[in-house]
Scaffold this active site. Sequence first.
Site, PDB file in Angstrom:
ATOM      1  N   PRO A 167      -2.513  28.087   1.321  1.00 48.67           N
ATOM      2  CG  PRO A 167      -0.819  29.057   0.027  1.00 48.67           C
ATOM      3  CD  PRO A 167      -2.253  28.104   0.009  1.00 48.67           C
ATOM      4  CB  CYS A 168      -3.498  31.042   6.227  1.00 47.26           C
ATOM      5  SG  CYS A 168      -2.055  31.645   6.753  1.00 47.26           S
TER       6      CYS A 168
END
Length: 426
Positions: free
Chosen positions: A119-120
């Site tokens: 997840p960024c």
Amino acid sequence: MPKFIDLFAGAGGLSEGFIRAGFEPIAHIEMDKYACDTLRTRAVFHYLNNNNQLNIYEDYLRNKKEKEDGSKLWNQVPKEVINSVIQAEIGKNTMQDIFTRVDSLTHGQTIDIIIGGPPCQAYSIAGRARLGKKIEDDPRNELYKFYVQFLDKYKPKMFVFENVPSIRTAKGGKPYEDLQRLVRELGYDIRGDIQLASDFGVLQKRQRMIIIGWKIKDENDNPTNYCYPDFQKQDNSYQIMRDLFCDLPQIKAGEGTLCGAINYTKDLASMDYLRKNKLRGVIPFTTQHIARPNNSNDRQIYVWAIQKFLKEKKQLSYKEIPIDYQKHKNKETFLNRFSVVNPDGCCHTVVAHIAMDGHYYIYPTPKPTIDNVRSISIREAARLQSFPDDFFFEGSRSAAFKQIGNAVPVLLAEQIAQKILEQIPE
């Protein structure tokens, strides 16, 4: 057919591109329930398509009811198809169980490539701005280390690690430097370049860091010829309204259905972009062309935003909105919170916030009135991410938007996969 594992798989945009290029998925690992449901439904689609049984999938989409999961569809295929989706949070306490489950799916086959990206939010500029100092202690900063553990366990020939461009500078660049060090210790070389989705035929100006690694030596200790692919920029002269949206029925705010078949308004022969990129899919209808309801206050702002964009090619600043229509106290940042999708070119980046409201993705209605303006539909958002129309997103409307916003554009993924396939022997 080269085999792959997809980590932090989301709804499967990256995976879909690799499947389209000729790779075979062994396992998808994802923690979000609705994304896993979507992955299961898509796995069934590919199984049925490969076995000439797409009528089962079509019947499912035509008769599906809201708030039902995909069980009616999933129960019609072998369990191993569904078991390839592993719903689990990748972390210290789950790794061994995940390895065991993946091992049960490989049947002794070699994993040729690992794909995916943590997840960024922990690396993105917006995420760091929103969370402030808390971001320094966010456990998502460390997820790349578990990705490396998969490399150590399965020793693929190559890997693709996708993330936001700011991963290089997050926390002073230390996570990115550490990622490079760890994979090189395992015998991989690594390179990361920023790629623009619109250069790959996607009608979206989305920048992503595409990190690719490869084994320096093969199992016989001989040097390999693997490398970072040379991607050729595509001429992208297509337009969103003319080439991407115009064969979908006209709807107003709050109209459309989450389930059920949607018929096209134009023949595929007249839709060059959709035909060229196979975005209409392989069934004769689409789904999920549903728009959010909007109150009259927001719709009036939409009218002003569209009028300004069509006339000046500029987005409406929040400060330009009459004071009686301003409902947010914050008038210093996020002034572009009401933004129109560019009808004559590429859209701005589609992000997960699209799940919260549609203000940042206003449909560019040609003659806007308070009665006909709206934000984009689920299907329109999916097309901006280059998902084919036969791709169904499980869960609520908001869950579908979130999955789409978090995804890797399918056309971008497909072309990365094609270049890698040229390097990996069958």
